[in-house]
Scaffold this active site. Structure first.
Site, PDB file in Angstrom:
ATOM      1  N   ALA A 100      35.550 -29.950  37.744  1.00 29.60           N
ATOM      2  CA  ALA A 100      34.677 -29.519  36.654  1.00 29.60           C
ATOM      3  C   ALA A 100      35.155 -29.977  35.285  1.00 29.60           C
ATOM      4  CB  ALA A 100      34.546 -28.000  36.652  1.00 29.60           C
ATOM      5  N   GLU A 145      45.986 -24.989  31.134  1.00 34.95           N
ATOM      6  CA  GLU A 145      46.053 -25.746  32.384  1.00 34.95           C
ATOM      7  C   GLU A 145      46.766 -27.077  32.171  1.00 34.95           C
ATOM      8  OE1 GLU A 145      42.959 -27.502  35.777  1.00 34.95           O
ATOM      9  OE2 GLU A 145      42.222 -26.176  34.191  1.00 34.95           O
ATOM     10  N   THR A 163      40.005 -22.427  46.367  1.00 37.73           N
ATOM     11  CA  THR A 163      41.020 -21.507  45.855  1.00 37.73           C
ATOM     12  C   THR A 163      42.308 -21.708  46.638  1.00 37.73           C
ATOM     13  OG1 THR A 163      39.285 -19.897  45.342  1.00 37.73           O
ATOM     14  CG2 THR A 163      41.545 -19.098  45.355  1.00 37.73           C
ATOM     15  N   ASP A 175      45.388 -20.161  42.423  1.00 38.76           N
ATOM     16  CA  ASP A 175      44.666 -21.119  41.589  1.00 38.76           C
ATOM     17  C   ASP A 175      43.204 -21.114  42.024  1.00 38.76           C
ATOM     18  OD1 ASP A 175      43.438 -23.341  40.508  1.00 38.76           O
ATOM     19  OD2 ASP A 175      44.739 -24.805  41.481  1.00 38.76           O
ATOM     20  N   ALA A 176      42.348 -20.502  41.223  1.00 38.28           N
ATOM     21  CA  ALA A 176      40.919 -20.435  41.541  1.00 38.28           C
ATOM     22  C   ALA A 176      40.213 -21.616  40.890  1.00 38.28           C
ATOM     23  CB  ALA A 176      40.331 -19.112  41.057  1.00 38.28           C
TER      24      ALA A 176
END
Length: 488
Positions: free
Chosen positions: A227, A196, A82, A76-77
């Protein structure tokens, strides 16, 4: 014939009478004792045989399961770091079984996020290599080639220009190709916010055992990342096709609303607010000082070195970032400022109703889990499970109104760059959930959480991605077990 106890008697004693006294009465006791001893011995022997056979069966089943385990890895970046997830699963009756307990699941997170390597894509290889080594240490060497590994980047990478995204992804692909795992270049990608949200919804309802049942009795998810923010649930009203996804589970189809609000994650939104303050003549005293109502009083810093840590400011804003910020510490003003930011562009709404900006959002209904920064902020303030939004307002007012020096004394182990953000996050959470999405302050149907279900399964979208990316047949899951067999 009963066993007798015989004694040698003195010559002057009568043997018949003595024999009678010694043999007849004590033969019953002896017989009873010996019989009980035999029965006890048999019982113990049978018990031991049962235990040994049971343990042997359990050992054999455990051994066979371990020897037949399959493995899958997802990276998962995210925007702030990460995280690698290592999953172990097996098959029963030809169908995969997922178990997210410690025996079959492990993860590790490294900071910063891959998006921070926009100016140095090669730097991304260091953290990815370390994460790959972590995964190798948890999977038998003989099974690496058969274990798939995928990298899925989220909002932090979505904010970058596509050419920059590809440069970073190419570096990670090079590492993954040489890792020894099963890998294809298309398995390292930037996923959409909708995906997501769907992944998070899947793992939440898997954990709660609500998959396979009434769609309107499923639980929605609202996530506040760094974000972006995601809202995902099954609405009762019609949803425009660009905002809906349909997935099937067994014989049940779910039409799901899922949308990712890019730039409205906690870190990105705070930087966006700073940009708004910088552009506001009313917020500036004209001497290079910008008043920030979302930072506790007494905290003065250079915006470029402190506020731009997440990398979400525009180039124009970075030019202005030499301004000094004057902390105002006012929860009410911060709430108003964040609400104005969330409602910006609402006048351009082309749908029945828009809750955030000009984006369509159905009326919130049913149960919800508020995750990620909703959870972290609530835990920081020690909020209760009931009416936690009302408590958030009180906690936010106290925190925002406190002097910075006193806050540092009260929370000595929390780093400054995180501590000052709780004023903003408390006001932002209220502006988003209550003022924008319309969640009542006393609504007990929405709870903050990082895990769910009796087995405390982590509410991490990567777990849902693992489920949906595993090649599985139609499910016969009955909603009663934490093990989810087959989802497609």
């Amino acid at each position: 014939m009963d066993a007798l106890k015989v004694q040698i008697l003195p010559d002057n004693q009568s043997s018949p009478s003595s024999t009678h006294m010694l043999t007849k009465p004590k033969s019953k006791k002896a017989t009873k004792s010996i019989a009980m001893l035999i029965v006890a011995s048999l019982a113990i022997t049978l018990g031991l045989l049962f235990v040994f056979s049971s343990n042997s069966v359990m050992f054999s089943a455990s051994f066979l399961r371990r020897s037949s385990l399959h493995y899958s890895v997802i990276i998962d970046a995210g925007s702030s770091g990460t995280r690698i997830h290592v999953f172990g699963y097996w098959f029963e009756s030809g169908k995969p079984v997922f178990d997210f307990g410690e025996e079959h699941y492990a993860s590790l997170k490294l900071s910063p996020g891959l998006s921070s390597y926009a100016d140095n894509p090669e730097g991304a290889s260091v953290s990815v290599t370390k994460l790959v080594e972590f995964a190798k240490g948890r999977i038998p060497k003989g099974k690496l080639k058969k274990s798939d590994i995928r990298l899925m980047a989220t909002a932090g990478m979505r904010l970058l220009d596509v050419p920059v995204q590809e440069q970073i992804l190419d570096v990670t692909r090079r590492v993954l190709r040489s890792s020894g795992f099963k890998f294809q270049d298309e398995w390292a990608t930037v996923i959409s916010g909708t995906d997501e949200g769907i992944y998070a919804w899947v793992v939440a309802n898997h954990a709660l055992g609500s998959l396979g049942g009434d769609p309107l009795k499923t639980t929605g998810i609202v996530e506040l990342g760094g974000a972006s923010a995601q809202v995902t649930f099954v609405p009762s009203e019609h949803v425009p096709p660009e905002f809906s996804r349909t997935i099937s589970y067994g014989n049940v189809s779910y039409t799901i609303y899922s949308h990712s609000f890019l730039d409205f994650g906690q870190d990105a939104a705070e930087d966006k607010l700073l940009e708004s303050l910088q552009n506001s003549v009313a917020a500036s005293t004209g001497d290079g000082i910008v008043e920030d109502p979302c930072t506790p009083k007494g905290y003065i810093y250079d915006t470029h070195s402190q506020k731009d840590s997440s990398g979400f400011l525009s180039e124009e804003s970075k030019f202005k970032a030499s301004l000094q910020v004057q902390a105002a510490g006012d929860f009410t003003k911060c709430r108003s400022a964040t609400l104005a930011m969330l409602q910006e562009g609402k006048e351009n709404c082309a749908y029945k109703h828009c809750s955030i900006g000009s984006t369509f959002t159905p009326n919130i209904q049913g149960s919800f889990l508020a995750t990620e920064n909703f959870f972290h902020t609530s835990k920081f303030f020690g909020l209760g499970e009931k009416e936690w939004l009302s408590e958030m307002i009180l906690a936010g007012k106290r925190f925002c109104g406190e002097e910075w020096s006193k806050l540092k004394e009260k929370y000595p182990t929390t780093k400054d760059k995180y501590l000052h953000r709780y004023c903003f996050s408390s006001a932002y959470i209220i502006s988003m959930l209550h003022d924008s999405l319309g969640v009542a302050l006393d609504d007990e149907r929405i709870k903050y959480a990082s895990k769910a279900g009796k087995e405390n399964i982590p509410l991490d979208w990567a777990l849902g991605a693992f489920i949906l990316n595993t090649d599985t047949p139609t499910s016969d899951y009955n909603g009663k077990s934490r093990k989810m067999i087959g989802f497609k």
